[in-house]
Design an enzyme around this catalytic site. Structure first.
Site, mmCIF file in Angstrom:
data_model
loop_
_atom_site.group_PDB
_atom_site.id
_atom_site.type_symbol
_atom_site.label_atom_id
_atom_site.label_comp_id
_atom_site.label_asym_id
_atom_site.label_seq_id
_atom_site.Cartn_x
_atom_site.Cartn_y
_atom_site.Cartn_z
ATOM 1 N N ARG A 1 -24.535 -37.100 12.275
ATOM 2 C CA ARG A 1 -25.266 -35.690 12.217
ATOM 3 C C ARG A 1 -26.221 -35.780 13.171
ATOM 4 O O ARG A 1 -26.809 -36.803 13.548
ATOM 5 C CB ARG A 1 -25.724 -35.726 10.673
ATOM 6 C CG ARG A 1 -24.775 -35.081 9.869
ATOM 7 C CD ARG A 1 -24.350 -33.775 9.966
ATOM 8 N NE ARG A 1 -23.331 -33.391 9.159
ATOM 9 C CZ ARG A 1 -22.009 -33.297 9.140
ATOM 10 N NH1 ARG A 1 -21.354 -33.803 10.347
ATOM 11 N NH2 ARG A 1 -21.212 -32.964 8.285
ATOM 12 N N HIS B 1 -19.546 -30.421 18.419
ATOM 13 C CA HIS B 1 -19.197 -30.757 17.025
ATOM 14 C C HIS B 1 -17.700 -30.371 16.716
ATOM 15 O O HIS B 1 -16.914 -29.865 15.872
ATOM 16 C CB HIS B 1 -20.006 -29.918 15.913
ATOM 17 C CG HIS B 1 -19.880 -30.416 14.631
ATOM 18 N ND1 HIS B 1 -21.191 -30.496 13.844
ATOM 19 C CD2 HIS B 1 -19.054 -31.075 14.031
ATOM 20 C CE1 HIS B 1 -20.842 -31.004 12.682
ATOM 21 N NE2 HIS B 1 -19.510 -31.722 12.861
#
Ligand code: NDP
Ligand code: OXD
Length: 306
Positions: free
Chosen positions: A221, A269
């Protein structure tokens, strides 16, 4: 009773169709048109605040992905509701592929050869030496990646909360283990969940132990990384480069310094993307389990934070 999909910005109709193709009897509702009193299971990703709070018969929520930080940050979620996540072999395999692609491209200097080609320069470099891959997080994704790197001939170190027995992987834990992995890794890969203990773990304090030519990959993350510390470490030659798939702000703002940094590679991502058909199979199975009073396939421990 029904399943509610709360996935703003995603193709909920396609996911609903995939669920119905597996079980035509199940009722699937899509946010924002929800009859909240009928929802037994919700599937959420970047859900609006309070979207889950009004569902009085809600028994469980699944994260539409492997990470659950977005669910756990939702303070409107009643304690009685079970939490789960969607993980399946294809998701694990995609992450292994992404990490292998990044590490091998770097290890075999493909970017350097691409630059040579642009300059019409014939410049063989010396044979690649044995390299060490250090993986932070040996869960579903990290374990698989660790074993893949071992099979490819890399030396592999892995860091987790509890020790692991994995063929070809040196298991490390605790602060000493973290320091050792930083000191020995040529490639430092982050596959941790985002929790209070792991937020900001990729910081100057860790980078000071890294080899000077170490390469960082963050696929966990964005909040694992202290962004300014990375830029400083790269500019001072503490690290040789980084490949980042996740960011504090997504999409990465157009004026962010990462875009133009010569030693940072960016992917948006996409290291491992949840697939509707595979997710539908997981959702239907968990819905049946709820009906049968059985636990979810991949339950989340709220205390642990993953
Ligand atoms: P798991 O929950 O299966 O595994 C988490 C691992 O991290 C475990 O090995 C755990 O240790 C370890 N860990 C957690 N906290 C600590 C800590 N404080 N110190 C040391 N080790 C710790 O997660 P997954 O492998 O399924 O996924 C990992 C993360 O990858 C997700 O949370 C998500 O953020 C990210 N992700 C990113 C994607 C992308 O496309 N970029 C796609 C999918 C996921 P132990 O085994 O001892 O419990
Ligand atoms: C996930 C992700 O957690 O895509 O699955 O980041």
């Amino acid at each position: 009773m029904s399943i509610a999909l709360i996935l703003p910005g995603r193709n909920m109709a396609a996911l609903r169709a995939a669920i119905k193709a597996r079980d035509s009897a199940v009722t699937v509702q899509c946010w924002p048109e929800l009859e909240t009193g009928a929802v037994r299971l919700a599937v959420a990703w970047q859900q609006p605040p309070d979207a889950l709070a009004r569902m009085l018969r809600l028994e469980a929520v699944l994260s539409f992905g492997a990470g659950v930080d977005g669910l756990l940050q939702d303070k409107s979620l009643p304690e009685r509701v079970a939490l789960g996540r969607i993980v399946y072999p294809g998701l694990v395999g995609q992450m292994g592929e992404y990490l292998a692609a990044v590490v091998l491209a770097r290890h075999r200097r493909l970017r350097d050869y691409a630059a040579d080609q642009r300059a019409r320069r014939w410049r063989p470099r010396s044979a690649p030496s044995t390299a060490t891959v250090g993986i932070l997080g040996l869960g579903e994704l990290g374990r698989f990646a660790a074993q893949r790197f071992h099979q490819m001939g890399f030396r592999v170190l892995g860091w987790s909360r509890k020790p692991k027995i994995l063929k070809g992987v040196t298991s490390l834990t605790g602060a000493n283990g973290l320091q050792r992995i930083a000191q020995e890794a040529d490639f430092l890969l982050c596959l941790l969940p985002l929790t209070p203990a792991t937020r900001g773990i990729l910081n100057a304090g860790l980078f000071q132990f890294c080899k000077r030519d170490a390469f960082l990959v963050n696929a966990g993350r964005g909040d694992h990384l202290v962004e300014s510390h990375l830029i400083q470490a790269l500019d001072e030659g503490r690290l040789s480069g980084a490949c980042l798939d996740v960011f504090q702000d997504e999409p990465l703002p157009g004026d962010h310094p990462f875009w133009a940094h010569p030693r940072i590679h960016i992917t948006p991502h996409v290291a491992s993307v949840t697939d509707n058909d595979a997710a539908a199979a997981c959702i239907v199975e968990d819905y049946r389990r709820l009906g049968a009073g059985k636990p979810l396939q991949h339950p989340v421990d709220r205390e642990r934070g993953y």
